[in-house]
Design a protein around this motif. Structure first.
Motif, PDB file in Angstrom:
ATOM      1  N   ASN A   1      16.297  14.210  14.712  1.00  0.00           N
ATOM      2  CA  ASN A   1      15.445  13.665  13.643  1.00  0.00           C
ATOM      3  C   ASN A   1      15.778  14.299  12.298  1.00  0.00           C
ATOM      4  O   ASN A   1      15.833  13.600  11.271  1.00  0.00           O
ATOM      5  CB  ASN A   1      13.969  13.906  13.982  1.00  0.00           C
ATOM      6  CG  ASN A   1      13.515  13.105  15.185  1.00  0.00           C
ATOM      7  OD1 ASN A   1      14.108  12.081  15.527  1.00  0.00           O
ATOM      8  ND2 ASN A   1      12.479  13.570  15.850  1.00  0.00           N
TER       9      ASN A   1
ATOM     10  N   GLN B   1      22.054   6.214  21.925  1.00  0.00           N
ATOM     11  CA  GLN B   1      21.514   6.402  23.274  1.00  0.00           C
ATOM     12  C   GLN B   1      21.237   5.086  23.992  1.00  0.00           C
ATOM     13  O   GLN B   1      20.884   5.100  25.171  1.00  0.00           O
ATOM     14  CB  GLN B   1      20.226   7.237  23.219  1.00  0.00           C
ATOM     15  CG  GLN B   1      19.022   6.523  22.629  1.00  0.00           C
ATOM     16  CD  GLN B   1      18.971   6.610  21.112  1.00  0.00           C
ATOM     17  OE1 GLN B   1      19.939   7.002  20.489  1.00  0.00           O
ATOM     18  NE2 GLN B   1      17.852   6.236  20.530  1.00  0.00           N
TER      19      GLN B   1
ATOM     20  N   GLN C   1      15.847  16.448  20.351  1.00  0.00           N
ATOM     21  CA  GLN C   1      15.252  15.389  19.528  1.00  0.00           C
ATOM     22  C   GLN C   1      14.897  15.883  18.132  1.00  0.00           C
ATOM     23  O   GLN C   1      15.067  15.152  17.148  1.00  0.00           O
ATOM     24  CB  GLN C   1      13.996  14.848  20.231  1.00  0.00           C
ATOM     25  CG  GLN C   1      13.396  13.627  19.561  1.00  0.00           C
ATOM     26  CD  GLN C   1      14.324  12.433  19.570  1.00  0.00           C
ATOM     27  OE1 GLN C   1      14.894  12.080  20.587  1.00  0.00           O
ATOM     28  NE2 GLN C   1      14.480  11.803  18.418  1.00  0.00           N
ATOM     29  N   GLN C   2      14.429  17.131  18.013  1.00  0.00           N
ATOM     30  CA  GLN C   2      14.053  17.664  16.700  1.00  0.00           C
ATOM     31  C   GLN C   2      15.266  17.749  15.783  1.00  0.00           C
ATOM     32  O   GLN C   2      15.211  17.340  14.614  1.00  0.00           O
ATOM     33  CB  GLN C   2      13.405  19.050  16.865  1.00  0.00           C
ATOM     34  CG  GLN C   2      12.924  19.660  15.559  1.00  0.00           C
ATOM     35  CD  GLN C   2      11.855  18.828  14.886  1.00  0.00           C
ATOM     36  OE1 GLN C   2      10.928  18.358  15.522  1.00  0.00           O
ATOM     37  NE2 GLN C   2      11.962  18.632  13.582  1.00  0.00           N
TER      38      GLN C   2
ATOM     39  N   LEU D   1      21.293  11.292  27.785  1.00  0.00           N
ATOM     40  CA  LEU D   1      19.912  10.984  27.420  1.00  0.00           C
ATOM     41  C   LEU D   1      19.005  12.199  27.621  1.00  0.00           C
ATOM     42  O   LEU D   1      18.086  12.437  26.830  1.00  0.00           O
ATOM     43  CB  LEU D   1      19.399   9.806  28.259  1.00  0.00           C
ATOM     44  CG  LEU D   1      20.033   8.445  27.961  1.00  0.00           C
ATOM     45  CD1 LEU D   1      19.525   7.402  28.940  1.00  0.00           C
ATOM     46  CD2 LEU D   1      19.724   8.007  26.540  1.00  0.00           C
ATOM     47  N   GLN D   2      19.266  12.988  28.671  1.00  0.00           N
ATOM     48  CA  GLN D   2      18.452  14.181  28.928  1.00  0.00           C
ATOM     49  C   GLN D   2      18.656  15.220  27.819  1.00  0.00           C
ATOM     50  O   GLN D   2      17.679  15.795  27.313  1.00  0.00           O
ATOM     51  CB  GLN D   2      18.833  14.783  30.288  1.00  0.00           C
ATOM     52  CG  GLN D   2      17.990  15.965  30.702  1.00  0.00           C
ATOM     53  CD  GLN D   2      16.568  15.578  31.039  1.00  0.00           C
ATOM     54  OE1 GLN D   2      16.316  14.490  31.530  1.00  0.00           O
ATOM     55  NE2 GLN D   2      15.618  16.458  30.750  1.00  0.00           N
ATOM     56  N   TYR D   3      19.907  15.458  27.441  1.00  0.00           N
ATOM     57  CA  TYR D   3      20.181  16.410  26.362  1.00  0.00           C
ATOM     58  C   TYR D   3      19.660  15.891  25.028  1.00  0.00           C
ATOM     59  O   TYR D   3      19.220  16.666  24.172  1.00  0.00           O
ATOM     60  CB  TYR D   3      21.681  16.689  26.262  1.00  0.00           C
ATOM     61  CG  TYR D   3      22.148  17.750  27.218  1.00  0.00           C
ATOM     62  CD1 TYR D   3      21.889  19.092  26.984  1.00  0.00           C
ATOM     63  CD2 TYR D   3      22.851  17.413  28.370  1.00  0.00           C
ATOM     64  CE1 TYR D   3      22.307  20.073  27.870  1.00  0.00           C
ATOM     65  CE2 TYR D   3      23.278  18.385  29.264  1.00  0.00           C
ATOM     66  CZ  TYR D   3      23.006  19.716  29.002  1.00  0.00           C
ATOM     67  OH  TYR D   3      23.421  20.672  29.886  1.00  0.00           O
ATOM     68  N   LYS D   4      19.717  14.557  24.851  1.00  0.00           N
ATOM     69  CA  LYS D   4      19.202  13.962  23.609  1.00  0.00           C
ATOM     70  C   LYS D   4      17.711  14.233  23.474  1.00  0.00           C
ATOM     71  O   LYS D   4      17.215  14.504  22.375  1.00  0.00           O
ATOM     72  CB  LYS D   4      19.507  12.465  23.610  1.00  0.00           C
ATOM     73  CG  LYS D   4      18.977  11.703  22.406  1.00  0.00           C
ATOM     74  CD  LYS D   4      17.746  10.905  22.762  1.00  0.00           C
ATOM     75  CE  LYS D   4      17.152  10.198  21.576  1.00  0.00           C
ATOM     76  NZ  LYS D   4      15.858   9.560  21.884  1.00  0.00           N
ATOM     77  N   ASP D   5      16.966  14.176  24.584  1.00  0.00           N
ATOM     78  CA  ASP D   5      15.534  14.452  24.537  1.00  0.00           C
ATOM     79  C   ASP D   5      15.258  15.918  24.168  1.00  0.00           C
ATOM     80  O   ASP D   5      14.317  16.208  23.424  1.00  0.00           O
ATOM     81  CB  ASP D   5      14.890  14.132  25.890  1.00  0.00           C
ATOM     82  CG  ASP D   5      14.889  12.633  26.182  1.00  0.00           C
ATOM     83  OD1 ASP D   5      14.993  11.847  25.223  1.00  0.00           O
ATOM     84  OD2 ASP D   5      14.809  12.256  27.372  1.00  0.00           O
ATOM     85  N   THR D   6      16.076  16.835  24.679  1.00  0.00           N
ATOM     86  CA  THR D   6      15.873  18.253  24.366  1.00  0.00           C
ATOM     87  C   THR D   6      16.251  18.581  22.920  1.00  0.00           C
ATOM     88  O   THR D   6      15.725  19.537  22.349  1.00  0.00           O
ATOM     89  CB  THR D   6      16.698  19.139  25.314  1.00  0.00           C
ATOM     90  OG1 THR D   6      18.093  18.782  25.218  1.00  0.00           O
ATOM     91  CG2 THR D   6      16.243  18.956  26.752  1.00  0.00           C
TER      92      THR D   6
END
Length: 500
Positions: free
Chosen positions: A332, A174, A328-329, A321-326
């Motif tokens: 990880n 990202q 994130q779980q 980046l927006q989809y990466k935040d959604t």
């Protein structure tokens, strides 16, 4: 289906009611079999579509646009047929009874929850597809994007980024702002294709994992945020896009045809004899001639393609980046899985590959309901595992889940087990408590659970910082004419009095 109007409307409402019961059953099953929640969400999504289609058909019948409703009502009122209200009524009643006798088995099956539970993945619907790496939506499969990233030759040759393994890529993919703008321009369509493929995968994965969510709302939010950031020059990595481009093009060793900046004058001069430069120069001349020809023909020149390409690249980066935040779980969990695989042997990883295959087999409604009805034997009150059953007692003792840790900063919240206690220091509850105390949540305050201890430690840290701070009036030294060393304050006091 019966030929009578009222019976068809009744059957439609009955079908909608059974579908709603099936949806409720699927939602309850998510508590019993949480590892299959994604597949159950897809069943719920398909059942909702079935209910909407049935409701739309029933609404058409109720509106009676084709005149069938009016004809049926007139018939039951004695208009037409034998002309008698009761004879017409019993004639319709007999017709409905004969119809239900013929289709008893079909009607009985269609009035069961199990029937619609199975029909949720029958044509035209289909079961969602997940690759082996995705484990039914638990993890991301970014291997294709990683290979495309490795094929960005200009980036590898520049040595601006030290490219690592797959785990490094998951941690840093990202960071688009770390890639210089001139490298993005050199890669051009290759870099753009890399971004498009990554965005398409993330959008597809989000839709498959969250079938009940509306993706269009995320897309609208991305468009609005991007337009605002782009107009204000706040898109990360593109803030100084114009200045950087003008600086490179204004360099004396920059070739407009090759769109490349050379390090020294010798290579810059010698490259004019190369075949690549000559071919690109001819192509550039043709483009200039086409622009001049369009101007002579009083045609408006096309929009700045280069600027549009940059804006498209920036938009793709912001959307990723927006989809990466959604997601994130899942990201990880994927990184934890990769670390786990790297620390294990090949045979152990092969044994784990068989686990996701078992997840594909959904329990039948009867089995799930029987499990739900039967009480779980848990005399020691152990925590429940991923399968909804108590974890082994030895695992409970190993992780120390019987030890209670209380945190006064979190509002006297209890944490069971050392791992949960250590993880909570970076959680939202502890961070909010520290923010209420006006204390930064740094590593200095780890293991601090009392409010008074945190306040005292923060005061001590501030005092230490104040003592270690450089004070020029007392620590800066001056020398008088006699060679005596004085601090700044004393020196200027004596000087003002004329004693020096």
């Amino acid at each position: 289906m019966s030929s009578t109007y009222l019976e068809q409307v009744r059957a439609a409402f009955s079908q909608i009611e059974v579908i709603e019961k099936t949806i409720v059953f699927c939602m309850q099953s998510k508590q019993v079999i949480p590892n299959q929640s994604v597949l159950l969400d897809h069943r719920i999504h398909n059942l909702i579509q079935m209910a909407q289609k049935t409701a739309a058909d029933a609404l058409i019948l109720i509106d009676g646009a084709d005149g069938w409703k009016k004809e049926e009502m007139n018939y039951l009122q004695g208009v037409g047929g034998s002309g008698d209200v009761w004879e017409n009524f019993y004639e319709r009643f007999k017709e409905i009874k004969d119809y239900h006798k013929r289709v008893t088995n079909v009607q009985t099956m269609q009035n069961k929850v199990e029937f619609y539970y199975e029909q949720a993945f029958a044509p035209p619907f289909k079961e969602p597809y997940f690759s082996g790496e995705e484990h039914h939506g638990r993890f991301l499969d970014m291997h294709a994007s990683y290979k495309e990233f490795l094929n960005l030759k200009k980036l590898k040759e520049s040595n601006k980024i030290k490219i690592g393994d797959y785990l490094w890529y998951l941690q840093n993919f990202q960071n688009f702002h770390d890639i210089p703008l001139y490298i993005k321009e050199k890669e051009g369509s290759k870099y753009k294709r890399y971004l498009i493929n990554m965005l398409e995968y993330m959008r597809s994965f989000y839709q498959r994992v969250n079938p009940l969510q509306d993706v269009s709302k995320i897309e609208q939010k991305i468009d609005i945020d991007f337009q605002t950031q782009w107009e204000n020059g706040q898109v990360k990595g593109w803030e100084h896009r114009k200045e950087e481009t003008e600086e490179i093009r204004g360099h004396p060793h920059y070739c407009e045809a090759c769109q490349k900046k050379f390090q020294n004058e010798n290579t810059f001069v010698n490259h004019f004899d190369g075949k690549k430069h000559k071919a690109l120069a001819k192509l550039k001349e043709k483009q200039i001639e086409q622009v001049i020809q369009s101007i002579n023909q009083e045609e408006q020149p096309k929009e700045d393609n280069e600027g549009q390409k940059k804006k498209k690249m920036a938009y793709l980066e912001v959307a990723i980046l927006q989809y990466k935040d959604t997601l994130q779980q899942q990201l990880n969990d994927t990184m934890n899985l990769v670390r786990k695989k790297q620390s294990r042997r090949y045979e152990e990883n092969e044994d784990d590959e068989a686990v996701p295959v078992q997840d594909q087999q959904l329990d039948q409604p009867e089995e799930a309901s029987s499990e739900d009805e039967s009480p779980i034997y848990n005399p020691k009150n152990l925590p429940l595992g991923w399968d909804g059953r108590p974890i082994p007692y030895w695992l409970y003792k190993l992780h120390g889940l019987g030890v209670e840790y209380k945190c006064e900063i979190c509002g006297n919240t209890s944490y069971w087990g050392r791992k949960a206690f250590e993880d909570h220091f970076q959680g939202w509850r502890h961070s909010y408590g520290m923010r209420c105390l006006r204390i930064p949540n740094t590593l200095h305050f780890k293991e601090i659970t009392k409010i008074q201890d945190a306040i005292s430690l923060y005061k001590k840290i501030q005092q230490d910082q104040e003592r270690s701070k450089f004070r020029p009036e007392y620590e800066e030294e001056y020398e008088d004419t006699d060679g005596n060393l004085l601090n700044k304050k004393t020196y200027y006091d004596l000087k003002k009095q004329g004693l020096l």
